[in-house]
Design an enzyme around this catalytic site. Structure first.
Site, PDB file in Angstrom:
ATOM      1  N   HIS A   1       3.093   6.780   2.301  1.00 11.03           N
ATOM      2  CA  HIS A   1       2.797   8.156   1.936  1.00 11.03           C
ATOM      3  C   HIS A   1       3.515   9.147   2.843  1.00 11.03           C
ATOM      4  CE1 HIS A   1       0.026   7.840   5.246  1.00 11.03           C
ATOM      5  NE2 HIS A   1      -0.605   6.847   4.637  1.00 11.03           N
TER       6      HIS A   1
ATOM      7  N   HIS B   1       3.528   8.499   6.465  1.00 16.00           N
ATOM      8  CA  HIS B   1       4.523   7.547   6.967  1.00 16.00           C
ATOM      9  C   HIS B   1       5.893   8.199   7.055  1.00 16.00           C
ATOM     10  CE1 HIS B   1       1.517   4.491   5.434  1.00 16.00           C
ATOM     11  NE2 HIS B   1       1.613   4.248   6.718  1.00 16.00           N
TER      12      HIS B   1
ATOM     13  N   LYS C   1       0.879  -1.173   0.000  1.00 14.27           N
ATOM     14  CA  LYS C   1       0.000   0.000   0.000  1.00 14.27           C
ATOM     15  C   LYS C   1       0.915   1.222   0.000  1.00 14.27           C
ATOM     16  CE  LYS C   1      -4.255  -1.171   2.415  1.00 14.27           C
ATOM     17  NZ  LYS C   1      -4.911  -0.771   3.666  1.00 14.27           N
TER      18      LYS C   1
HETATM   19  N1  ARG Z   1       0.264   0.610   9.499  1.00 13.25           N
HETATM   20  C1  ARG Z   1      -0.462   1.667  10.106  1.00 13.25           C
HETATM   21  C2  ARG Z   1      -0.849   2.706   9.053  1.00 13.25           C
HETATM   22  O1  ARG Z   1      -0.187   2.823   8.063  1.00 13.25           O
HETATM   23  C3  ARG Z   1       0.291   2.352  11.207  1.00 13.25           C
HETATM   24  C4  ARG Z   1       0.647   1.462  12.375  1.00 13.25           C
HETATM   25  C5  ARG Z   1       0.938   2.250  13.613  1.00 13.25           C
HETATM   26  N2  ARG Z   1       1.280   1.402  14.704  1.00 13.25           N
HETATM   27  C6  ARG Z   1       0.434   0.649  15.416  1.00 13.25           C
HETATM   28  N3  ARG Z   1       0.881  -0.110  16.357  1.00 13.25           N
HETATM   29  N4  ARG Z   1      -0.857   0.685  15.152  1.00 13.25           N
HETATM   30  O2  ARG Z   1      -1.787   3.439   9.248  1.00 13.25           O
END
Ligand code: ARG
Length: 565
Positions: free
Chosen positions: A128, A131, A125
Site C-alpha cells: 500500500h 509501503h 498482502k
Molecule cells: N512487513 C511489515 C509491514 O508491512 C514491515 C516490516 C518492517 N520491518 C521490520 N523489521 N519489522 O507492516
C-alpha cells in the site's frame, strides 16, 4: 571550505574556546541585514561567566577575520558576520567546479555501517501507499548516508512468513486455481485471502487448519513450502516491477522466512536469561515495569511472531554487519511494536539496543475518493505510478511537444513528482496525495526543481559549453541574487549532514527548492548570454554550479534530473 567551521575557529580562538563548542551555534540569519552568518553569544554566558553582549563585544575586538569575511557587526548579544561576496563566491564556485558531482560529499561515515530496513511489504498482502513511503524515504536515507561515506546495507525485510501463509494455503486449496493465480498474481492471492477471512467468520475450524499449515511450514513440510515459495515468487515479480519503476535496489532480501531456522537459539537465550515467562499457554517477555504490554514471543500453538523474527533479525544483523545504527522505516502505527522488542534486546543485556532506531512516518491521505474505494495493492501502486507518468506526458505534450525522448522524460518527471511529494514534508506529517499539486511545474514540487535544473542545462547548452572555466572574475558576482545562490550552495553539505542525523530527507528536498527559487530569481535579475563576455562567463559558473548541485541533490532523493523537459 567549510565556512561555518572556519568562522567557528575564528570565534573560538577569540573567546578562548574550542571550535566544537561554537560551531553548532552558528546561524544563517533569515535576513541578510543581520549578516550572512551570525553567532548568538547566549550559549557562552555560562561557560564564560559574562553577560552575552559583553562576550559579543569581546569577540568582535579580538577576532582575526577570515579572508572571506568583510565586516563584523555587533548587535546586542549577536556577532553578525558579513561575507565579502566576491571572495565568498570564488570559494564556493571554484569548489563546485572542482568537485563536480562530489561537491558536498564528506567522509564522516567512513568505516561505519548503517543498516536500513525499508519497504518490506508483505507477500500476498497489499503493497500500500505506506509501503511506498517506506520505500521512498528509506531509499533517500540510504543514499544520503552513502554520500557521507557510510557503508549502507539496504534490507528488504519482506513479510514472507507467518500465519497468513497458512491461511493462504487453506484458501488456495478451497477456492483457488493455479491458472487464476498465474494470470492475476497478487490480485488473485488477495481475493482468496479475503475470502478466507469471510468464511472463517462462521467456520472457526478454518483458522485451526491454517495454523496447522503454518506449523507445517515451520517444520519444513514439502507441500507447504512449495506452495509458499510459489506465492512468494508471484508476489516478488510484481514488487520488482514497482521497484524498477522507482529505481530502488536492495542489498538483501532477507525477509521474515530467512529467520525460520534462526529463532530457536534466540528463544533459548531468552529462557536462559530468565526473560521468557509462560502466560496463558503462550511465551512472553513481561514489560510491565516499562509500562508496555508484554512482548509475545511464542504463540500458544507453537507459532512464532513478527516480534520473534525482528529480535532474531537484529541479533543476526549485529553479528553480520556490526552496524553503527540499524534503522526501521515503517508507519507510525508500529511504534509500540518497535518499542517493545527494542526493550527486549536491552533486557537481554545488549548495549547496542540503543543503536536500533525506529524511523516512523505519517499516513498518506488522498484528495480524491478514487483510491480509497478499492483497497490499495501492488497492482494499484503500479497504476498510480503509471498515472503519474501519463499525466506528466499530457503536460509535456502541452508545454513542449517537440521534446525528444518524451517517454523517458515523462517517466522521470512523473515518478520524480510522486517521490518528491513524499519527501517534501517532515516525514512524521501526513502526506496529501494531490495529482494537481504534485505534478505542477511551479510551487514546491519535484517537477519545479527538475525544471529549474533543465533550465540551467539549457543555458549551458545555448552557451555551447558542458564544463565551465573557474578562472572568472568573481567580483562580478557580488550582486544580491548571485550571493544568495552562493550562500545556499555553501550550505548544501551541512544540510545533507543534518538530514542524515535526523533521518529527514525533507531537509534536502526543502533546500533544493530554496536553491531553485534563488536560482530563478538570479536568472530573472541577471541577463546571462547577452552580457559582456566577462560577466557572462562569471554568471555561467553559477548556472553550472546550480545544475551540478540540483542534480546531485535530486539523486540523493532517488529522483532523476533530465537535462531537457
Ligand atoms: N512487513 C511489515 C509491514 O508491512 C514491515 C516490516 C518492517 N520491518 C521490520 N523489521 N519489522 O507492516
Amino acid at each position: 571550505m567549510d565556512f561555518k567551521f572556519e568562522i567557528a575557529k575564528a570565534i573560538a580562538t577569540a573567546a578562548g574556546l574550542e571550535p566544537t563548542e561554537v560551531v553548532g551555534g552558528i546561524e544563517i540569519p533569515p535576513n541578510t541585514d543581520m549578516g550572512d552568518y551570525a553567532f548568538p553569544c547566549f550559549r557562552l554566558a555560562k561557560t564564560l561567566r559574562k553577560a552575552p553582549p559583553l562576550i559579543a563585544a569581546d569577540i568582535a575586538e579580538k577576532i582575526v577575520k577570515p579572508d572571506f569575511i568583510s565586516e563584523i557587526k555587533i548587535q546586542g548579544a549577536y556577532v553578525n558576520l558579513f561575507t565579502d561576496k566576491g571572495m565568498f563566491a570564488k570559494e564556493i564556485l571554484e569548489n563546485v567546479v572542482d568537485e563536480k558531482e562530489n561537491y558536498g560529499k564528506c567522509d564522516v561515515g567512513n568505516g561505519k555501517t548503517i543498516v536500513v530496513d525499508y519497504s518490506s511489504p508483505n507477500i500476498a498482502k497489499p503493497f500500500h501507499v505506506g509501503h511506498l513511503r517506506s520505500t521512498v524515504i528509506g531509499n533517500a536515507i540510504y543514499k544520503i548516508h552513502e554520500f557521507l561515506g557510510y557503508n549502507c546495507v539496504g534490507v528488504n525485510h519482506l513479510g514472507d512468513w507467518g500465519t497468513q501463509f497458512g491461511k493462504l494455503i487453506v484458501a488456495y486449496k478451497n477456492w483457488g486455481s493455479k491458472q487464476a493465480v498465474e494470470e492475476k498474481g497478487i490480485e488473485e492471492l488477495m481475493r482468496i485471502y479475503v475470502k478466507f477471512h469471510d468464511e472463517a467468520e462462521n467456520k472457526p475450524e478454518l483458522d485451526d487448519e491454517a495454523r496447522g499449515w503454518f506449523v507445517k511450514m515451520q517444520d519444513g513440510d514439502e507441500e507447504a513450502l512449495l506452495l509458499w515459495k510459489w506465492f512468494y515468487e508471484i508476489s516478488m515479480k510484481e514488487f520488482d516491477r514497482v521497484y524498477k519503476m522507482l529505481g530502488v535496489k536492495f542489498d538483501a532480501f532477507t525477509g521474515e522466512s530467512f529467520y525460520n531456522d534462526k529463532m530457536a537459539p534466540v528463544v533459548d537465550e531468552l529462557k536462559e536469561k530468565k526473560l521468557l515467562i509462560e502466560s496463558e499457554g503462550a511465551m512472553i517477555v513481561d514489560l510491565e515495569e516499562e509500562k508496555m504490554p508484554p512482548c509475545l514471543i511464542i504463540r500458544k500453538d507453537g507459532g512464532t511472531l513478527y516480534a520473534t523474527r525482528d529480535i532474531t533479525a537484529a541479533l543476526y544483523r549485529k553479528n553480520k554487519y556490526n552496524f553503527e545504527k540499524c534503522l526501521y522505516l515503517t508507519a507510525l502505527d508500529q511504534n509500540l511494536h518497535f518499542a517493545q522488542w527494542f526493550k527486549v534486546i536491552e533486557k537481554m543485556g545488549y548495549e547496542w539496543s540503543k543503536d536500533l532506531v525506529h524511523v516512523p512516518f505519517g499516513l498518506v491521505s488522498l484528495d480524491t475518493g478514487k483510491l480509497s474505494t478499492r483497497k490499495g495493492n501492488v497492482v494499484l501502486m503500479e497504476e498510480l505510478l503509471n498515472q503519474a507518468v501519463n499525466e506528466t506526458k499530457k503536460i509535456i505534450e502541452e508545454k513542449n511537444p517537440n521534446l525528444p525522448n518524451k517517454e523517458e522524460v515523462a517517466k522521470q518527471v512523473g515518478i520524480g513528482a510522486v517521490i518528491f511529494n513524499d519527501l517534501y514534508n517532515g516525514r512524521i506529517k501526513d502526506v496529501v496525495f494531490s495529482w494537481e499539486r504534485m505534478l505542477s511545474f511551479e510551487g514546491e514540487t519535484g517537477p519545479y526543481v527538475q525544471y529549474t535544473n533543465a533550465r540551467a542545462c539549457s543555458v549551458l547548452k545555448k552557451a555551447g559549453i558542458t564544463e565551465v572555466a573557474a578562472n572568472v572574475d568573481y567580483t562580478l558576482l557580488a550582486d544580491e541574487s548571485s550571493a544568495e545562490v552562493c550562500k545556499l550552495l555553501a550550505d548544501f553539505s551541512n544540510k545533507i549532514k543534518d538530514a542524515a542525523d535526523k533521518y529527514e530527507p525533507s531537509i534536502v528536498s526543502r533546500h533544493l527548492v530554496n536553491i531553485a527559487q534563488a536560482f530563478n530569481k538570479f536568472y530573472h535579475d541577471n541577463p546571462i548570454l547577452s552580457s559582456e563576455e566577462d560577466v557572462k562567463n562569471a554568471r555561467l559558473v553559477i548556472v553550472y554550479a546550480v545544475k551540478t548541485v540540483l542534480t546531485t541533490g535530486l539523486g540523493l532523493l532517488g529522483i532523476n534530473a533530465p537535462e531537457q523537459m
